[in-house]
Design a protein around this motif. Structure first.
Motif, PDB file in Angstrom:
ATOM      1  N   ARG A   1      -3.223 -17.440  46.956  1.00  8.74           N
ATOM      2  CA  ARG A   1      -4.451 -16.693  46.639  1.00  8.74           C
ATOM      3  C   ARG A   1      -4.439 -15.382  47.414  1.00  8.74           C
ATOM      4  O   ARG A   1      -4.475 -15.400  48.649  1.00  8.74           O
ATOM      5  CB  ARG A   1      -5.693 -17.503  47.009  1.00  8.74           C
ATOM      6  N   PRO A   2      -4.429 -14.244  46.747  1.00  8.52           N
ATOM      7  CA  PRO A   2      -4.305 -12.953  47.435  1.00  8.52           C
ATOM      8  C   PRO A   2      -5.614 -12.473  48.062  1.00  8.52           C
ATOM      9  O   PRO A   2      -6.397 -11.772  47.429  1.00  8.52           O
ATOM     10  CB  PRO A   2      -3.847 -12.005  46.319  1.00  8.52           C
TER      11      PRO A   2
ATOM     12  N   LEU B   1      -4.117  -4.847  44.413  1.00  6.92           N
ATOM     13  CA  LEU B   1      -3.639  -6.002  45.166  1.00  6.92           C
ATOM     14  C   LEU B   1      -3.143  -7.095  44.225  1.00  6.92           C
ATOM     15  O   LEU B   1      -2.106  -7.722  44.474  1.00  6.92           O
ATOM     16  CB  LEU B   1      -4.746  -6.544  46.069  1.00  6.92           C
TER      17      LEU B   1
ATOM     18  N   HIS C   1       0.471  -8.677  44.306  1.00  3.77           N
ATOM     19  CA  HIS C   1       0.598 -10.122  44.500  1.00  3.77           C
ATOM     20  C   HIS C   1       1.460 -10.745  43.416  1.00  3.77           C
ATOM     21  O   HIS C   1       2.343 -11.572  43.706  1.00  3.77           O
ATOM     22  CB  HIS C   1      -0.792 -10.759  44.500  1.00  3.77           C
TER      23      HIS C   1
ATOM     24  N   ALA D   1       6.276  -8.277  52.448  1.00  8.90           N
ATOM     25  CA  ALA D   1       6.451  -7.984  51.021  1.00  8.90           C
ATOM     26  C   ALA D   1       7.544  -6.942  50.810  1.00  8.90           C
ATOM     27  O   ALA D   1       8.366  -7.065  49.892  1.00  8.90           O
ATOM     28  CB  ALA D   1       5.133  -7.512  50.417  1.00  8.90           C
TER      29      ALA D   1
ATOM     30  N   LEU E   1       2.846  -3.661  48.710  1.00  4.80           N
ATOM     31  CA  LEU E   1       1.493  -4.196  48.684  1.00  4.80           C
ATOM     32  C   LEU E   1       0.522  -3.154  49.207  1.00  4.80           C
ATOM     33  O   LEU E   1       0.824  -2.438  50.167  1.00  4.80           O
ATOM     34  CB  LEU E   1       1.390  -5.441  49.571  1.00  4.80           C
TER      35      LEU E   1
ATOM     36  N   PHE F   1      -1.315 -16.660  51.088  1.00  6.93           N
ATOM     37  CA  PHE F   1      -1.425 -15.437  50.299  1.00  6.93           C
ATOM     38  C   PHE F   1      -0.754 -15.593  48.942  1.00  6.93           C
ATOM     39  O   PHE F   1      -1.276 -15.128  47.932  1.00  6.93           O
ATOM     40  CB  PHE F   1      -0.802 -14.257  51.047  1.00  6.93           C
ATOM     41  N   LEU F   2       0.401 -16.226  48.906  1.00  7.78           N
ATOM     42  CA  LEU F   2       1.077 -16.449  47.633  1.00  7.78           C
ATOM     43  C   LEU F   2       0.205 -17.284  46.699  1.00  7.78           C
ATOM     44  O   LEU F   2       0.201 -17.082  45.483  1.00  7.78           O
ATOM     45  CB  LEU F   2       2.424 -17.134  47.862  1.00  7.78           C
TER      46      LEU F   2
END
Length: 256
Positions: free
Chosen positions: A100-101, A137, A141, A116, A123, A97-98
């Motif tokens: 690519r969200p 988002l 992010h 988060a 988030l 996720f960090l």
């Protein structure tokens, strides 16, 4: 590999090495600290020439304090490298996720919002006054990437996928039957369920794992599951191995 492996009742840890394997933590820093205190008191009361404390992954998501869990683990490993940390699917999902969200990925669907929040970041995938869902988002992010220390990213990237001591093989989720333990894929080691759980035969070593929650630690002929849904149940479990002696440890805290 049906009857050529090792049965739990016959399995032994290495001589002179006490081993503890702790199940899925999922943001429950309180329970992790309590389990370490219990293990430390055991080692002080009945000293062993050597020891390992193995953490079976899934340190983040769902529970309230993932950030403190990672801080705790980093400090523990720096203090003594006999504290061993393995990767879980949620830990890899955090890294993904960090990078690519993805609004539909593991992190956002299964507890990443709580992770988060432990870093002071909100988030959301919904609309807000400052933009569409994708913009919302993206904003969250960016804030999370800024808030997560590089030391935490380095820690997550450093996690191994398995470890072995004596007659025991440790990993997050399990192994694929018929594949040598040293040739297991990282994907299976952090994700596998049915093919592993349903296998009736013995493995070359007893597999100690988490990943699939059970009401209490599950001891089978070929595997031991110590994921007792700590983040929700308030019970964190571990397997203690001292030669041929095997015990389940549990610490209790608040249930949610």
């Amino acid at each position: 590999m049906t009857e050529t492996g090792i049965h739990y009742l016959d399995a032994r840890g290495p001589e002179g090495l006490r081993v503890y394997a702790i199940g899925d933590v999922h943001g429950r820093h309180d329970l992790l600290a309590a389990m370490h205190r219990r293990i430390e008191s055991e080692l002080e009361y009945s000293s062993s020439s050597d020891w390992r404390v193995i953490h079976l992954g899934d340190y983040v998501d769902r529970g309230p304090d993932s950030k403190s869990v990672i801080d705790f683990l980093i400090e523990a490993r720096e203090r003594d490298p006999r504290n061993v940390m393995l990767a879980g699917n949620h830990d890899i999902g955090f890294l993904d996720f960090l990078d690519r969200p993805d609004p539909d990925g593991l992190f956002m669907r299964y507890g990443g919002v709580q992770t988060a929040a432990s870093y002071g970041v909100k988030l959301s995938t919904g609309s807000s006054w400052f933009g569409r869902p994708d913009e919302v988002l993206a904003h969250g992010h960016a804030a999370l990437v800024e808030a997560v220390p590089q030391a935490h990213i380095d820690f997550l990237k450093s996690l191994s996928f398995s470890a072995a001591f004596g007659d025991f093989f440790f990993c997050h989720a399990g192994v694929r039957p018929g594949i040598p333990l040293e040739s297991q894929s990282p994907q299976d080691l952090i994700w596998i369920r049915d093919a592993f759980h349903d296998h009736p035969g013995l493995y070359p070593k007893v597999i100690v794992h988490g990943h699939t929650p059970v009401p209490e630690a599950e001891v089978m002929a070929n595997r031991v599951n110590v994921d007792t849904l700590a983040w929700q149940s308030g019970t964190l479990s571990a397997l203690a191995i001292n030669g041929g002696d095997k015990r389940i440890l549990a610490v209790q805290g608040k249930a949610f």
